[in-house]
Design a protein around this motif. Structure first.
Motif, mmCIF file in Angstrom:
data_model
loop_
_atom_site.group_PDB
_atom_site.id
_atom_site.type_symbol
_atom_site.label_atom_id
_atom_site.label_comp_id
_atom_site.label_asym_id
_atom_site.label_seq_id
_atom_site.Cartn_x
_atom_site.Cartn_y
_atom_site.Cartn_z
ATOM 1 N N ASP A 151 0.812 -1.270 -0.030
ATOM 2 C CA ASP A 151 0.025 -0.090 0.028
ATOM 3 C C ASP A 151 0.889 1.266 0.044
ATOM 4 O OD1 ASP A 151 -1.761 2.038 0.375
ATOM 5 O OD2 ASP A 151 -2.493 1.340 2.426
ATOM 6 N N LEU A 152 1.250 1.809 -0.990
ATOM 7 C CA LEU A 152 1.877 3.098 -1.178
ATOM 8 C C LEU A 152 1.210 4.153 -1.064
ATOM 9 C CD1 LEU A 152 4.510 4.545 -1.914
ATOM 10 C CD2 LEU A 152 4.409 3.905 -4.413
ATOM 11 N N ARG A 153 1.408 5.010 -0.239
ATOM 12 C CA ARG A 153 0.537 6.372 0.150
ATOM 13 C C ARG A 153 1.438 7.512 -0.388
ATOM 14 N NH1 ARG A 153 -2.660 4.416 5.867
ATOM 15 N NH2 ARG A 153 -3.279 2.424 4.790
ATOM 16 N N TRP A 154 1.080 8.224 -1.377
ATOM 17 C CA TRP A 154 1.712 9.513 -1.721
ATOM 18 C C TRP A 154 1.337 10.626 -0.785
ATOM 19 C CZ3 TRP A 154 5.515 9.108 -4.845
ATOM 20 C CH2 TRP A 154 5.569 8.263 -5.969
ATOM 21 N N GLY A 155 2.026 11.500 -0.677
ATOM 22 C CA GLY A 155 1.856 12.523 0.212
ATOM 23 C C GLY A 155 1.583 12.594 1.608
ATOM 24 N N ASN A 156 2.125 11.436 2.124
ATOM 25 C CA ASN A 156 1.981 11.042 3.455
ATOM 26 C C ASN A 156 3.310 11.116 4.105
ATOM 27 O OD1 ASN A 156 -0.555 8.796 4.469
ATOM 28 N ND2 ASN A 156 -0.489 10.191 2.544
ATOM 29 N N LYS A 157 3.327 12.178 5.162
ATOM 30 C CA LYS A 157 4.766 12.567 5.963
ATOM 31 C C LYS A 157 4.540 11.953 7.548
ATOM 32 C CE LYS A 157 8.039 16.087 6.946
ATOM 33 N NZ LYS A 157 7.991 17.608 6.927
ATOM 34 N N LEU A 158 5.411 11.084 7.759
ATOM 35 C CA LEU A 158 5.523 10.859 9.281
ATOM 36 C C LEU A 158 6.106 12.050 9.994
ATOM 37 C CD1 LEU A 158 6.398 7.463 10.907
ATOM 38 C CD2 LEU A 158 7.699 9.293 11.605
ATOM 39 N N VAL A 159 5.445 12.241 11.119
ATOM 40 C CA VAL A 159 5.690 13.601 11.839
ATOM 41 C C VAL A 159 6.092 13.232 13.358
ATOM 42 C CG1 VAL A 159 4.387 15.172 10.514
ATOM 43 C CG2 VAL A 159 3.259 14.276 12.269
ATOM 44 N N ASP A 160 5.669 11.782 13.886
ATOM 45 C CA ASP A 160 5.739 11.526 15.284
ATOM 46 C C ASP A 160 5.786 9.854 15.258
ATOM 47 O OD1 ASP A 160 6.373 11.784 17.821
ATOM 48 O OD2 ASP A 160 4.271 11.961 18.441
ATOM 49 N N ILE A 161 6.624 9.356 16.214
ATOM 50 C CA ILE A 161 6.235 7.755 16.446
ATOM 51 C C ILE A 161 6.348 7.567 18.027
ATOM 52 C CG2 ILE A 161 7.284 7.257 14.376
ATOM 53 C CD1 ILE A 161 9.687 6.253 15.690
ATOM 54 N N ALA A 162 5.791 6.629 18.463
ATOM 55 C CA ALA A 162 5.818 6.154 19.877
ATOM 56 C C ALA A 162 5.930 4.664 19.753
ATOM 57 C CB ALA A 162 4.961 6.713 20.865
ATOM 58 N N GLN A 163 6.817 3.922 20.505
ATOM 59 C CA GLN A 163 6.879 2.392 20.649
ATOM 60 C C GLN A 163 6.735 1.923 21.828
ATOM 61 O OE1 GLN A 163 10.235 0.320 19.181
ATOM 62 N NE2 GLN A 163 11.739 1.979 19.447
ATOM 63 N N ASN A 164 6.144 0.607 21.797
ATOM 64 C CA ASN A 164 6.456 -0.186 23.168
ATOM 65 C C ASN A 164 6.763 -1.557 22.586
ATOM 66 O OD1 ASN A 164 4.118 -1.419 22.231
ATOM 67 N ND2 ASN A 164 2.703 -0.088 23.091
ATOM 68 N N ASP A 165 6.695 -2.548 23.497
ATOM 69 C CA ASP A 165 7.218 -3.833 23.132
ATOM 70 C C ASP A 165 6.362 -4.429 22.114
ATOM 71 O OD1 ASP A 165 9.123 -3.575 25.178
ATOM 72 O OD2 ASP A 165 7.962 -4.816 26.621
ATOM 73 N N ASP A 166 4.995 -4.017 22.157
ATOM 74 C CA ASP A 166 4.093 -4.896 21.099
ATOM 75 C C ASP A 166 4.145 -4.003 19.869
ATOM 76 O OD1 ASP A 166 3.543 -6.649 23.053
ATOM 77 O OD2 ASP A 166 2.058 -5.392 23.968
ATOM 78 N N GLY A 167 4.556 -3.014 19.447
ATOM 79 C CA GLY A 167 4.515 -2.348 18.198
ATOM 80 C C GLY A 167 4.626 -0.672 18.171
ATOM 81 N N VAL A 168 4.280 0.032 17.125
ATOM 82 C CA VAL A 168 4.528 1.503 16.938
ATOM 83 C C VAL A 168 3.384 2.150 16.540
ATOM 84 C CG1 VAL A 168 5.872 2.921 15.535
ATOM 85 C CG2 VAL A 168 6.835 0.799 16.089
ATOM 86 N N ARG A 169 3.205 3.474 17.165
ATOM 87 C CA ARG A 169 2.198 4.140 16.809
ATOM 88 C C ARG A 169 2.721 5.567 16.275
ATOM 89 N NH1 ARG A 169 -0.969 8.758 18.001
ATOM 90 N NH2 ARG A 169 -3.305 8.535 17.900
ATOM 91 N N ALA A 170 2.434 5.703 14.987
ATOM 92 C CA ALA A 170 2.907 6.685 14.073
ATOM 93 C C ALA A 170 1.704 7.712 13.722
ATOM 94 C CB ALA A 170 3.164 6.265 12.694
ATOM 95 N N ALA A 180 -3.583 8.883 12.615
ATOM 96 C CA ALA A 180 -2.786 7.681 13.719
ATOM 97 C C ALA A 180 -2.582 6.576 12.589
ATOM 98 C CB ALA A 180 -3.319 7.415 14.744
ATOM 99 N N LEU A 181 -1.665 5.673 12.758
ATOM 100 C CA LEU A 181 -1.178 4.547 11.958
ATOM 101 C C LEU A 181 -0.648 3.566 13.047
ATOM 102 C CD1 LEU A 181 -1.781 3.574 9.332
ATOM 103 C CD2 LEU A 181 0.768 4.401 8.562
ATOM 104 N N GLN A 182 -1.234 2.482 13.363
ATOM 105 C CA GLN A 182 -0.564 1.512 14.383
ATOM 106 C C GLN A 182 0.011 0.421 13.671
ATOM 107 O OE1 GLN A 182 -3.488 0.676 17.303
ATOM 108 N NE2 GLN A 182 -2.580 2.079 18.132
ATOM 109 N N ALA A 183 1.471 -0.162 13.873
ATOM 110 C CA ALA A 183 1.911 -1.215 13.193
ATOM 111 C C ALA A 183 2.627 -2.169 14.232
ATOM 112 C CB ALA A 183 2.954 -0.558 12.142
ATOM 113 N N ASP A 184 2.931 -3.400 13.737
ATOM 114 C CA ASP A 184 3.628 -4.084 14.709
ATOM 115 C C ASP A 184 5.293 -3.977 14.604
ATOM 116 O OD1 ASP A 184 1.543 -5.805 15.043
ATOM 117 O OD2 ASP A 184 1.877 -7.078 13.518
ATOM 118 N N TRP A 185 5.677 -3.207 13.022
ATOM 119 C CA TRP A 185 7.066 -2.856 12.994
ATOM 120 C C TRP A 185 7.134 -1.670 12.133
ATOM 121 C CZ3 TRP A 185 10.711 -5.971 15.474
ATOM 122 C CH2 TRP A 185 10.338 -7.168 16.007
#
Length: 563
Positions: A151-170, A180-185
């Motif tokens: 899934d290639l998303r044009w015009g999407n700029k990551l501005v912040d991340i937070a991670q814990n043992d289970d995954g990442v919130r971007a 907000a985008l949540q992912a395992d990695w």
């Protein structure tokens, strides 16, 4: 709100396509994703394509709406082409690019050293291929768009991340606001100016050279071959080095060092660029030849790497992981190797085929590769742009002696990028026959290609799984070996068995390749009585045997897939 440029970038040879931005309002609620990749450059897209080959979906965040500006990386090595073959873009690269194998070092109008890169009948690809990065990115984008797991998303700029043992919130910013985008990695493939790296407080180690270099792409008709041209200590830029490369579409790359104290802004003034390019053309006998500027930029040579490419659930790849001098074509070519390595390591962890310890191996191997490249690239950089008076005295002595003395001329060699050999990888088998071989690719090396027909090569048949090359003229694999293969596959691990011998079908093998004249065996250092190689999904060798039994094959898989 992020507002990427929606006007096509200027170019006299490439037509930029502006893509529509991906907007959250046009899609449903966001599920948790397996992998989010930040950056749609070479390392990001190859990572996504390799993950997809292993059945792992990913989201690519592209901050801009079009491919990168300027030619940037223009030289791609044979190993890079073999990796791009795996993700389906090598054919388009070959059709568009300019192959070459010679490099010339020129001093006082004389060619004092001529590099000849090896090229054999067993090689599908030339040692080097020149093609502007925009085309390479375009081909990768098309491959990503064609794959349902990307899934290639044009015009999407990551501005912040937070991670814990289970995954990442971007947090991702777009032309209509953030979401907000949540992912395992999360894979950071965002390049040398990585905001993620800075936000996490991770720092690179190594050196930065003070010299600045200009890259200028010009359109000009020059009757010169497609070879690397390096001019040392030219009259118009004393003490420095000028590089020239032919590119497709009538473009030439001119690369030169700036004198100390000159700012990038001054260097890129049109009158400055014109005077220096005119001087270079005059020096090589083409003064007055009309030319047109397409793109120019300034860069500095740096030899830096993160000490670890894994930080919790965040993984670094490409220029986000290291910064290397472009001398010796090390930028994108190293990124391809990073991406191929990361993708299979991460995919095997995601699919449950190995434990998270496998990611530590990815980091150890690729940090080791970066440090080897830094050592080699540092030698080239210090020769082409001496950082101190001592290095300059040594370099000038080599220049002077090279006019009359053959023995110093190899010091001009630019130490071209080569695939790293994971000689000491933790995944290599400790109980095989590696030390007993007198030929063939050793532990951690990439495979040697073998011509099987007019347009048929060994590497056309390998990749994307573990590959067991079993040399035999029997009608079937021994039953105990077939049992180990079945056990590995029962765990879900992709494994292909290739019988090399008569070319007739062999029970227990997925495919059979003929070796009627023994050339394949000789190239791999095995005898008529048999032998075997085990290749990882990135095609690097992790075990080889003169004789193989079930116990040794099982031990090799136990080493290569730590739980």
């Amino acid at each position: 709100m992020h507002q990427p440029a929606d006007t096509p970038r200027p170019s006299i040879y490439y037509d930029y396509q502006v893509h529509a931005p991906w907007l959250a309002s046009q899609h449903g609620a966001q599920p948790r994703h397996t992998v989010v990749i930040v950056g749609n450059g070479p390392s990001g897209m190859v990572t996504a394509l390799e993950l997809a080959r292993h059945g792992v979906p990913s989201v690519i965040l592209a901050a801009e709406l079009q491919v990168s500006q300027g030619s940037r990386a223009i030289v791609f090595t044979r190993r890079s082409m073999e990796i791009l073959q795996q993700v389906g873009t090598a054919q388009r690269m070959t059709e568009s690019g300019l192959p070459w194998r010679y490099g010339n070092s020129i001093y006082q109008g004389r060619t004092v050293f001529r590099m000849e890169a090896p090229h054999e009948a067993d090689d599908r690809f030339f040692p080097m291929l020149n093609l502007q990065q925009q085309y390479m990115e375009e081909y990768l984008i098309d491959a990503c768009a064609a794959h349902p797991l990307i899934d290639l998303r044009w015009g999407n700029k990551l501005v912040d991340i937070a991670q814990n043992d289970d995954g990442v919130r971007a947090t991702v910013d777009t032309p209509e606001g953030d979401y907000a985008l949540q992912a395992d990695w999360l894979v950071d493939a965002s390049g040398g100016r990585s905001a993620i790296r800075d936000a996490m407080g991770v720092r690179m180690e190594g050196a930065s050279y003070e010299g600045l270099f200009v890259i200028a792409d010009i359109r000009i008709d020059l009757p010169l071959p497609t070879e690397r041209l390096a001019y040392f200590d030219p009259d118009w830029n004393r003490g420095n080095t000028i590089l020239m490369h032919r590119e497709p579409h009538g473009i030439w790359r001119v690369d030169y060092q700036l004198p100390p104290g000159e700012s990038p802004e001054d260097a890129l003034r049109p009158e400055s660029l014109k005077s220096r390019i005119d001087a270079q053309l005059a020096m090589i006998g083409f003064g007055g030849t009309p030319w047109e500027m397409d793109w120019s930029s300034v860069y500095s040579a740096r030899t830096l790497t993160l000490p670890d490419y894994v930080n919790g659930r965040v993984l670094f790849v490409g220029d986000a992981a290291h910064l290397l001098p472009i001398f010796g074509v090390r930028g994108a070519n190293t990124a391809f190797q990073d991406a191929q390595s990361l993708a299979w390591h991460l995919a095997f962890v995601v699919r449950g085929w190995a434990g998270r310890r496998l990611l530590a191996n990815f980091s150890a191997e690729r940090v080791g590769a970066a440090r080897e490249i830094i050592d080699e690239a540092g030698k080239s950089t210090r020769f082409m742009a001496p950082p101190s008076r001592g290095f300059r005295v040594l370099r000038d002595a080599v220049l002077s002696l090279s006019l009359t003395q053959d023995f110093v001329r190899p010091l001009y060699h630019w130490r071209t990028s080569r695939p790293h050999e994971y000689t000491h990888s933790a995944l290599n088998s400790t109980g095989d026959d590696n030390a007993l071989f007198s030929a063939g690719p050793a532990h951690g090396a990439p495979p040697l290609n073998v011509r099987l027909g007019a347009d048929d090569f060994l590497l056309d048949h390998l990749g994307g799984s573990f590959d067991l090359l079993y040399f035999t003229e029997a009608e079937a694999l021994p039953a105990p070996l077939q049992a180990v293969v079945a056990d590995v596959r029962a765990r879900g691990v992709p494994l292909r068995v290739t019988a090399v011998g008569t070319g007739r079908a062999v029970a227990g093998a997925d495919q059979a390749l003929a070796d009627a004249d023994g050339h394949f065996r000789r190239r791999y250092g095995v005898t008529a009585s048999g032998g075997a190689y085990l290749l990882r999904p990135d095609q690097h060798i992790c075990a080889r045997w003169l004789t193989l039994d079930a116990t040794r094959l099982k031990a090799a898989f136990d080493a290569a897939l730590p739980q």
